[in-house]
Design an enzyme around this catalytic site. Structure first.
Site, PDB file in Angstrom:
ATOM      1  N   HIS A 376      -8.894 -61.239  48.255  1.00 19.78           N
ATOM      2  CA  HIS A 376      -9.233 -60.740  49.588  1.00 19.78           C
ATOM      3  C   HIS A 376     -10.037 -59.446  49.564  1.00 19.78           C
ATOM      4  O   HIS A 376     -10.198 -58.825  50.612  1.00 19.78           O
ATOM      5  CB  HIS A 376      -7.962 -60.496  50.405  1.00 19.78           C
ATOM      6  CG  HIS A 376      -7.327 -61.736  50.943  1.00 19.78           C
ATOM      7  ND1 HIS A 376      -7.764 -62.367  52.083  1.00 19.78           N
ATOM      8  CD2 HIS A 376      -6.280 -62.471  50.474  1.00 19.78           C
ATOM      9  CE1 HIS A 376      -7.006 -63.428  52.313  1.00 19.78           C
ATOM     10  NE2 HIS A 376      -6.105 -63.523  51.354  1.00 19.78           N
ATOM     11  N   LYS A 567      -9.685 -52.748  64.233  1.00 16.97           N
ATOM     12  CA  LYS A 567      -9.382 -53.149  62.860  1.00 16.97           C
ATOM     13  C   LYS A 567      -8.812 -51.946  62.121  1.00 16.97           C
ATOM     14  O   LYS A 567      -8.858 -50.822  62.624  1.00 16.97           O
ATOM     15  CB  LYS A 567     -10.623 -53.686  62.147  1.00 16.97           C
ATOM     16  CG  LYS A 567     -11.827 -52.758  62.195  1.00 16.97           C
ATOM     17  CD  LYS A 567     -13.057 -53.420  61.598  1.00 16.97           C
ATOM     18  CE  LYS A 567     -13.666 -54.441  62.522  1.00 16.97           C
ATOM     19  NZ  LYS A 567     -13.774 -55.769  61.972  1.00 16.97           N
ATOM     20  N   ARG A 568      -8.285 -52.209  60.938  1.00 17.14           N
ATOM     21  CA  ARG A 568      -7.775 -51.122  60.103  1.00 17.14           C
ATOM     22  C   ARG A 568      -8.854 -50.055  59.918  1.00 17.14           C
ATOM     23  O   ARG A 568     -10.022 -50.386  59.758  1.00 17.14           O
ATOM     24  CB  ARG A 568      -7.376 -51.715  58.745  1.00 17.14           C
ATOM     25  CG  ARG A 568      -6.814 -50.749  57.734  1.00 17.14           C
ATOM     26  CD  ARG A 568      -6.167 -51.530  56.590  1.00 17.14           C
ATOM     27  NE  ARG A 568      -7.068 -52.515  56.010  1.00 17.14           N
ATOM     28  CZ  ARG A 568      -7.827 -52.295  54.941  1.00 17.14           C
ATOM     29  NH1 ARG A 568      -7.831 -51.122  54.333  1.00 17.14           N
ATOM     30  NH2 ARG A 568      -8.596 -53.262  54.458  1.00 17.14           N
ATOM     31  N   LYS A 573     -15.306 -50.090  56.705  1.00 12.78           N
ATOM     32  CA  LYS A 573     -15.410 -50.777  57.998  1.00 12.78           C
ATOM     33  C   LYS A 573     -16.265 -49.985  58.978  1.00 12.78           C
ATOM     34  O   LYS A 573     -16.656 -50.489  60.027  1.00 12.78           O
ATOM     35  CB  LYS A 573     -14.014 -51.035  58.565  1.00 12.78           C
ATOM     36  CG  LYS A 573     -13.221 -52.030  57.709  1.00 12.78           C
ATOM     37  CD  LYS A 573     -11.830 -52.259  58.260  1.00 12.78           C
ATOM     38  CE  LYS A 573     -11.016 -53.185  57.375  1.00 12.78           C
ATOM     39  NZ  LYS A 573     -11.418 -54.597  57.433  1.00 12.78           N
ATOM     40  N   THR A 675     -11.313 -61.691  60.232  1.00 15.79           N
ATOM     41  CA  THR A 675     -10.925 -62.742  61.182  1.00 15.79           C
ATOM     42  C   THR A 675     -11.024 -62.235  62.621  1.00 15.79           C
ATOM     43  O   THR A 675     -11.088 -63.038  63.549  1.00 15.79           O
ATOM     44  CB  THR A 675      -9.495 -63.252  60.919  1.00 15.79           C
ATOM     45  OG1 THR A 675      -8.593 -62.143  60.882  1.00 15.79           O
ATOM     46  CG2 THR A 675      -9.442 -64.016  59.598  1.00 15.79           C
ATOM     47  N   LYS A 679     -11.904 -64.287  66.208  1.00 13.44           N
ATOM     48  CA  LYS A 679     -11.092 -64.246  67.433  1.00 13.44           C
ATOM     49  C   LYS A 679     -11.926 -63.766  68.616  1.00 13.44           C
ATOM     50  O   LYS A 679     -11.857 -64.320  69.719  1.00 13.44           O
ATOM     51  CB  LYS A 679      -9.897 -63.326  67.228  1.00 13.44           C
ATOM     52  CG  LYS A 679      -8.930 -63.774  66.162  1.00 13.44           C
ATOM     53  CD  LYS A 679      -8.011 -62.630  65.742  1.00 13.44           C
ATOM     54  CE  LYS A 679      -7.319 -62.941  64.428  1.00 13.44           C
ATOM     55  NZ  LYS A 679      -6.700 -61.757  63.828  1.00 13.44           N
TER      56      LYS A 679
END
Length: 834
Positions: A376, A567-568, A573, A675, A679
């Site tokens: 991952h 998100k985290r 990111k 993901t 969504k």
């Protein structure tokens, strides 16, 4: 089972999930069962019951029906002696279960009516349920989606994990900064879980290894140390239609001796419970902070405890059916969800050699036919490594076995590439240095028969960048399984208005066959449908605006663009790239207030790991800027910035249906899949993103005219790095970027008597290490955002694009992903019940 028959069953489930799951019930039966549990399980009479009492009673009433199907499912699986998949994950981000389970059982409307007869509102009732503190981010939510799809598709499966007493943490924002508090999700108990005390497992840690000599040579024996007890708790997992009910089995750590009466009677009260307290720390918290030696020690024990309990339980289940080691790998497949459970490979080898007395080669043959590994991450630092001294202290026998695995494996490498010391060094499980480390990623690849990435681009980078030599040695082992999400949770439960619109328009078959959303494509330019779609979005935005006002004290315009990054919090990111865009937009508004343009709500949600300082600075900086923007009368409602605290599954279910724009802006080549992108797109948000992770495949599905792609590719960034990337070069060439960074260095965002996180981020990017290429991607990102603004002002165009996004996202169902795993990795067949 043939495909035609399976499709018939799926169609029957969609048309009548009550009949398919034999869940037929009358309203008065449901109502009476709720009252019965209220009185007999909770000792409450209706007139004095609190909302939490009604929620528990409702869960118990539903659980009665679920457990009927659970017992039937497990009986069928046992009698058929079928092959099962055992999913090993440190996280399961389940969220709340009541709405999902009611929907999957086909009892939602009936339950709502029964509650109305009792003068109870369902929307208030479900707020009483705590999100289960069993996960943190995408890894755990993916595991939850997979468990839903496994049950819906009738695959025999057990999910194994940890029964954490506390979640990772409950996030509060104080003075703009993240504060971590205990997430005591079990403070009132949890009626979904079932104690399985009869299946307790024993786990040894510490101790030492003794060698016993015999006629057949020396054998090792692990002795001494401490023995822990693993107590299992089961949570039923209901497939859509309730035909199959699988389960999660979660392990709680307890001491082998809870209480020393002799110590207590001597007056040593603390010592009497010392072992109990120390043992229970193992399952106390999800992902304890491992920045200290004690934290690393706890993390390793936590991982080993989880896999050892799980493997022993699998072995127990296998031999109860009258099986033997000869057919173990025929009946058992274990999927490792990332590197956390990798020590399980060594544990099974140890049990086979030390306890079952199999030869090394016979045991290793079983192990390497049993385990499959999902990677991952592409960040080398995220691939776990444990120091040899730590393993020597905690798991001395396992370290011996790791050296044995490594020695035999390196012999193969030497035969393949004679004299190539570099390859031996890179592929070794042991990383040499002043302190030796065990590379769990290498061990996972060596001990598994399959290694998969979770998006097409990610899987190629796993082969070419992360494990290139392993791929060269065993190319057939590597494959791709692009992630997906369950439409039951992320549309049917999270966005009931949209689900109802779909049901009225194209029928309910999309719930178990997401490809049916393609039938919406011709309606993208249908005025009536487009208006209905837009009304659903606006209603969802009004709900979210109310939530923001109640939780954050900020009023937002529901007709503004809802620009969402949830998100985290992590540098790769790039929430701080979004911050640069916010500051650029803010400056433009101040300099040209007369210009027309869309109003925007910039919404963030996510947690930073407690020991990750820069991620916490990013949260602080977002909130400092938010305070400035939200209180600037010059811009009014044209722009708002909101950071939603304690982002979790339940808040995601409110945010995602209301989002207009989905921010998927990680540095190309860093995100495995994502993901959240799936969504959000399924709920009608357009994506602005880089060519990273599953964004690449979303682009392929929705088409380049329906997504906003920007930025350097992974190959271009590698070339930039090779040529000597300097963030300052971009700063000096781009006037707007330079103005924004200089503004961040000014006293505009000073916090009286406090550290200035905005200046800290500017300093880190300009004069430190812009290792995730924010400056390189700034101009392409701003250009993409200008196009987003232009398109949003054209409502017809925007909603046509949104409908096309939804219609073309059928690929990204976890049902498709699980079917691919089952066919090409697990060799698993659905098991239907007579």
């Amino acid at each position: 089972m043939n495909t035609e028959k399976l499709n018939e069953i799926r169609t029957a489930k969609c048309a009548n999930p009550l009949a398919a799951g034999r869940m037929s019930w009358q309203v008065d039966q449901m109502r009476d069962r709720i009252v019965k549990h209220l009185e007999r399980m909770l000792a409450r009479e209706p007139s004095s019951a609190e909302p939490r009492d009604w929620w528990q009673a409702d869960v118990y009433a539903l659980r009665d029906k679920i457990l009927e199907r659970y017992i039937a499912t497990q009986k069928t699986h046992h009698e058929s002696d079928c092959r099962r998949i055992y999913y090993f994950s440190m996280e399961y981000l389940m969220g709340r279960l009541l709405r999902d389970n009611l929907n999957n059982c086909g009892l939602f409307d009936l339950n709502k009516e029964a509650l109305q007869q009792l003068q109870i509102r369902f929307d208030q009732l479900e707020q009483q349920e705590e999100d289960m503190g069993l996960g943190n981010g995408g890894l755990g939510r993916l595991a939850a989606c997979f468990m839903d799809s496994l049950a819906t598709l009738n695959y025999p499966a057990v999910g194994y994990g940890m029964h954490y007493e506390f979640g990772m943490f409950r996030q509060e924002i104080r003075d703009g900064q993240q504060v971590e508090l205990a997430d005591n999700w079990l403070s009132y108990g949890n009626p979904w879980q079932i104690l399985r005390a009869e299946n307790v497992q024993s786990v040894r840690i510490y101790g030492h290894v003794e060698t016993q000599c015999g006629a057949g040579g020396g054998r090792s024996r692990w002795v001494g140390g401490e023995v822990l007890r693993g107590v299992p708790w089961d949570i039923p997992v209901v497939g859509y239609g309730a035909e199959t009910v699988n389960f999660l089995r979660l392990w709680e750590a307890r001491a082998s001796c809870d209480f020393d009466l002799e110590d207590f009677n001597r007056g040593n009260f603390l010592e009497a419970v010392q072992e109990k307290a120390r043992s229970e720390n193992i399952s106390k918290v999800l992902y304890p902070n491992d920045s200290s030696d004690a934290g690393k020690n706890l993390r390793l024990i936590q991982q080993y405890f989880f896999v050892s309990c799980s493997i022993r339980d699998i072995i127990r289940r296998h031999f109860v059916g009258g099986n033997s080691w000869a057919n173990f790998a025929d009946r058992v497949c274990i999927q490792l969800n990332d590197t956390h459970p990798t020590i399980g490979i060594v544990e099974l080898q140890r049990i086979l050699v030390d306890e079952a007395n199999l030869s090394w080669d016979e045991a290793w043959g079983i192990v390497t036919k049993t385990f499959a590994y999902t990677n991952h991450t592409l960040l080398p630092e995220a691939l776990e490594k444990w120091s040899v001294p730590l393993l020597q202290r905690v798991l001395p026998r396992h370290l011996e076995i790791i050296y044995g695995i490594n020695c035999r494996f390196l012999d193969k490498v030497a035969k393949k590439w004679p004299g190539d010391g570099a390859k031996l060094s890179e592929m070794s499980i042991i990383e040499e240095g002043p302190v030796r480390y065990v590379r769990m990623g290498n061990l996972a690849v060596i001990g598994s028969f399959s290694v998969n990435g979770v998006a097409a681009m990610h899987s190629e980078l796993v082969k070419s960048m992360l494990f290139p030599n392993f791929h060269a040695l065993t190319p057939k082992k590597f494959n791709n399984k692009t992630n997906g999400v369950t439409p039951r949770r992320w549309i049917n439960s999270a966005n009931p208005r949209l689900a109802e619109l779909f049901n009225r328009t194209i029928g309910p078959e999309w719930i178990t066959d997401l490809g049916k959303l393609r039938n919406l494509e011709p309606l993208a330019n249908d005025l009536e449908f487009r208006d209905a779609f837009a009304r659903v979005k606006l209603q969802n935005k009004m709900d979210l605006a109310n939530f923001i006002r109640e939780k954050c004290g900020i009023s937002v315009n529901p007709r503004a663009m809802f620009d969402v990054q949830i998100k985290r919090i992590h540098e790769y990111k790039r929430q701080h790239l979004k911050l640069l865009h916010i500051l650029s937009s803010y400056r433009r508004l101040l300099e040209h207030p007369e210009k027309d343009g869309e109003s925007r709500l910039f919404l963030f949600g996510g947690k930073a790991a407690p020991g990750y300082a820069m991620a916490k600075h990013i949260i602080h900086a977002i909130n400092v800027v938010a305070e400035k923007v939200n209180n600037d009368a010059r811009i009014g409602d044209r722009m708002k910035v909101v950071f939603v605290p304690n982002y979790d599954v339940s808040s995601a279910m409110g945010i995602i249906p209301a989002a207009d724009l989905s921010e998927q802006i990680s540095t190309a080549g860093t995100e495995a899949s994502g993901t959240g992108n799936m969504k959000l797109a399924l709920n009608g948000a357009l994506t602005v993103g880089t060519l990273d992770g599953a964004n690449v495949e979303i682009l392929e599905e929705v088409g380049p005219d329906n997504i906003f792609i920007f930025g350097h590719t992974a190959e271009q960034l590698a070339q930039l790095q090779q040529n000597g990337y300097r963030a300052r070069d971009f700063y000096e060439k781009d006037g707007e970027l330079r103005e924004v960074i200089d503004w961040m260095f000014s006293d505009t965002f000073d916090v009286p008597g406090s550290f200035n996180p905005v200046r800290c981020i500017a300093e880190n990017l300009l004069n430190g290490s812009d290792r995730f290429f924010l400056f390189a991607d700034y101009r392409p990102y701003i250009t993409a955002q200008d196009l987003v603004s232009e398109y949003f002002l054209n409502a017809e165009l925007w909603y046509s694009m949104a409908i096309l996004n939804v219609a073309r996202m059928g690929k990204f169902s976890s049902d498709r992903t699980i079917t691919e795993y089952a066919k090409s990795i697990w060799k698993l067949e659905p098991v239907l019940h007579p």
